[in-house]
Scaffold this motif. Structure first.
Motif, PDB file in Angstrom:
ATOM      1  N   ARG A  14       0.801  -1.230   0.000  1.00  0.00           N
ATOM      2  CA  ARG A  14       0.000   0.000   0.000  1.00  0.00           C
ATOM      3  C   ARG A  14       0.836   1.283   0.000  1.00  0.00           C
ATOM      4  O   ARG A  14       0.336   2.343   0.381  1.00  0.00           O
ATOM      5  CB  ARG A  14      -0.971  -0.022   1.186  1.00  0.00           C
ATOM      6  N   LYS A  15       2.094   1.186  -0.444  1.00  0.00           N
ATOM      7  CA  LYS A  15       2.914   2.406  -0.455  1.00  0.00           C
ATOM      8  C   LYS A  15       2.339   3.464  -1.388  1.00  0.00           C
ATOM      9  O   LYS A  15       2.402   4.667  -1.093  1.00  0.00           O
ATOM     10  CB  LYS A  15       4.358   2.077  -0.823  1.00  0.00           C
ATOM     11  N   ASN A  16       1.768   3.041  -2.517  1.00  0.00           N
ATOM     12  CA  ASN A  16       1.164   4.026  -3.422  1.00  0.00           C
ATOM     13  C   ASN A  16      -0.079   4.654  -2.802  1.00  0.00           C
ATOM     14  O   ASN A  16      -0.378   5.832  -3.053  1.00  0.00           O
ATOM     15  CB  ASN A  16       0.826   3.371  -4.759  1.00  0.00           C
ATOM     16  N   GLN A  17      -0.805   3.879  -2.000  1.00  0.00           N
ATOM     17  CA  GLN A  17      -1.963   4.442  -1.305  1.00  0.00           C
ATOM     18  C   GLN A  17      -1.522   5.514  -0.314  1.00  0.00           C
ATOM     19  O   GLN A  17      -2.193   6.535  -0.159  1.00  0.00           O
ATOM     20  CB  GLN A  17      -2.736   3.333  -0.584  1.00  0.00           C
ATOM     21  N   VAL A  18      -0.398   5.289   0.355  1.00  0.00           N
ATOM     22  CA  VAL A  18       0.127   6.287   1.288  1.00  0.00           C
ATOM     23  C   VAL A  18       0.475   7.572   0.543  1.00  0.00           C
ATOM     24  O   VAL A  18       0.086   8.675   0.945  1.00  0.00           O
ATOM     25  CB  VAL A  18       1.373   5.754   2.024  1.00  0.00           C
ATOM     26  N   LEU A  19       1.204   7.432  -0.557  1.00  0.00           N
ATOM     27  CA  LEU A  19       1.609   8.613  -1.327  1.00  0.00           C
ATOM     28  C   LEU A  19       0.404   9.339  -1.908  1.00  0.00           C
ATOM     29  O   LEU A  19       0.329  10.577  -1.878  1.00  0.00           O
ATOM     30  CB  LEU A  19       2.569   8.189  -2.434  1.00  0.00           C
ATOM     31  N   ASN A  20      -0.543   8.582  -2.442  1.00  0.00           N
ATOM     32  CA  ASN A  20      -1.748   9.194  -3.000  1.00  0.00           C
ATOM     33  C   ASN A  20      -2.555   9.915  -1.920  1.00  0.00           C
ATOM     34  O   ASN A  20      -3.166  10.962  -2.180  1.00  0.00           O
ATOM     35  CB  ASN A  20      -2.619   8.135  -3.678  1.00  0.00           C
ATOM     36  N   TYR A  21      -2.539   9.354  -0.735  1.00  0.00           N
ATOM     37  CA  TYR A  21      -3.277   9.973   0.376  1.00  0.00           C
ATOM     38  C   TYR A  21      -2.649  11.315   0.762  1.00  0.00           C
ATOM     39  O   TYR A  21      -3.356  12.304   0.972  1.00  0.00           O
ATOM     40  CB  TYR A  21      -3.289   9.020   1.562  1.00  0.00           C
ATOM     41  N   LEU A  22      -1.334  11.350   0.822  1.00  0.00           N
ATOM     42  CA  LEU A  22      -0.649  12.614   1.116  1.00  0.00           C
ATOM     43  C   LEU A  22      -0.968  13.661   0.047  1.00  0.00           C
ATOM     44  O   LEU A  22      -1.200  14.836   0.359  1.00  0.00           O
ATOM     45  CB  LEU A  22       0.856  12.386   1.213  1.00  0.00           C
TER      46      LEU A  22
END
Length: 305
Positions: A14-22
């Motif tokens: 979920r690293k892309n989810q973290v970045l997208n969330y930021l």
């Protein structure tokens, strides 16, 4: 200052989810200052070499972490307008904690003292941010359950020590304890479901013996509240004379999220000086709506500090 806590349930996935969330938070003019993550499930060396670190730097964020392969792991993503007050202020373990396996220490804590770069760092403006992934505990009375209680005892000793030198402390993470029955979607159904999965228990004698809801676990959480930590979510409700029940975790099974059959086990706790400055606190389900979501939603608190 906006603090968010999220059990990511595998940073690699979920690293892309973290970045997208930021990015999302920035785009809606509600930028995040601190994003505390639990269950990274990655080793330190792998995280340090990953493109994730580079992507965070592009967004002007730093990252401190305490990783572990396959299990556990915690980290704090912080906006670069804040700085860590000395490397010695970073802590990644609890004293007086006997691990069940000395060869495999469980990475469940990351803590650091921060201050805003534009401010003169001093005891009044510094604050300690503690991110924890508290043990689940397994079945009531099991070795894992007893380890959970012991882990909380070590955490409480750590908090007492930190309170001697810093009155501004934020403790957040996946506590794996629902503070009250209001934080369970339906007490009867929830207990029945868990006892059905554990035939050795029966409903009648297990009402106070269900993991995450037992008397013994809630007593540990109450001991933290006794140190004058406030549950930011409930604190503001009491202050505003409102009452609402939001959940932060839903089982992947039983269509639990669609039915809103969840628990509130992710918390952000604050010491009095910060509690008085709380502007908002709640649950953000944005991440739970993703494809391949974590089983947790994010929780947030905004503090005028």
């Amino acid at each position: 200052m906006k603090i968010i806590s999220w059990n990511v349930n595998s940073l690699n996935i979920r690293k892309n989810q973290v970045l997208n969330y930021l990015d999302h938070l920035k785009n809606i003019n509600s930028p995040c200052d601190f994003l505390c993550l639990q269950e990274l499930k990655m080793e330190d060396e792998v995280i340090a070499k990953s493109d994730f670190i580079k992507e965070l730097k592009k967004r002007d964020f730093g990252f401190i972490f305490n990783g572990q392969k396959t299990y556990n792991g915690v980290g704090i993503i912080y906006a670069n307008k804040y700085e860590i007050v000395g490397e010695n202020s970073i802590h990644s373990h609890l004293e007086n904690l006997i691990e069940p396996d000395d060869n495999v220490k469980q990475s469940r804590l990351i803590s650091a003292e921060f201050c805003e770069k534009s401010q003169l760092c001093n005891n009044d403006k510094n604050f300690r941010l503690i991110c924890g992934y508290m043990p689940n505990g397994g079945n009531y009375g099991s070795d894992k359950f007893n380890y959970k209680l012991h882990w909380y005892d070590a955490l409480i000793l750590y908090l007492k020590t930190q309170l001697q030198t810093n009155k501004n402390i934020i403790l957040c993470g996946d506590f794996n304890i629902a503070p009250t029955d209001d934080d369970i979607y339906n007490k009867t159904q929830f207990f029945w479901r868990l006892t059905e999965q554990n035939p050795k228990n029966t409903f009648n004698n297990s009402v106070n013996k269900i993991c995450c809801c037992s008397y013994e676990e809630r007593e540990k959480l109450d001991n933290i509240f006794a140190l004058n930590f406030a549950d930011s979510y409930r604190y503001l409700q009491q202050k505003n004379k409102t009452h609402k029940n939001d959940f932060t975790w839903w089982d992947y099974r039983y269509a639990a999220y669609k039915r809103n059959e969840g628990l509130r086990i992710d918390l952000i706790l604050t010491t009095p000086n910060l509690s008085e400055k709380l502007l908002s606190a709640g649950v953000d389900k944005f991440l739970r709506e993703n494809e391949r979501p974590s089983d947790h939603a994010a929780v947030f608190a905004e503090i005028d500090f």
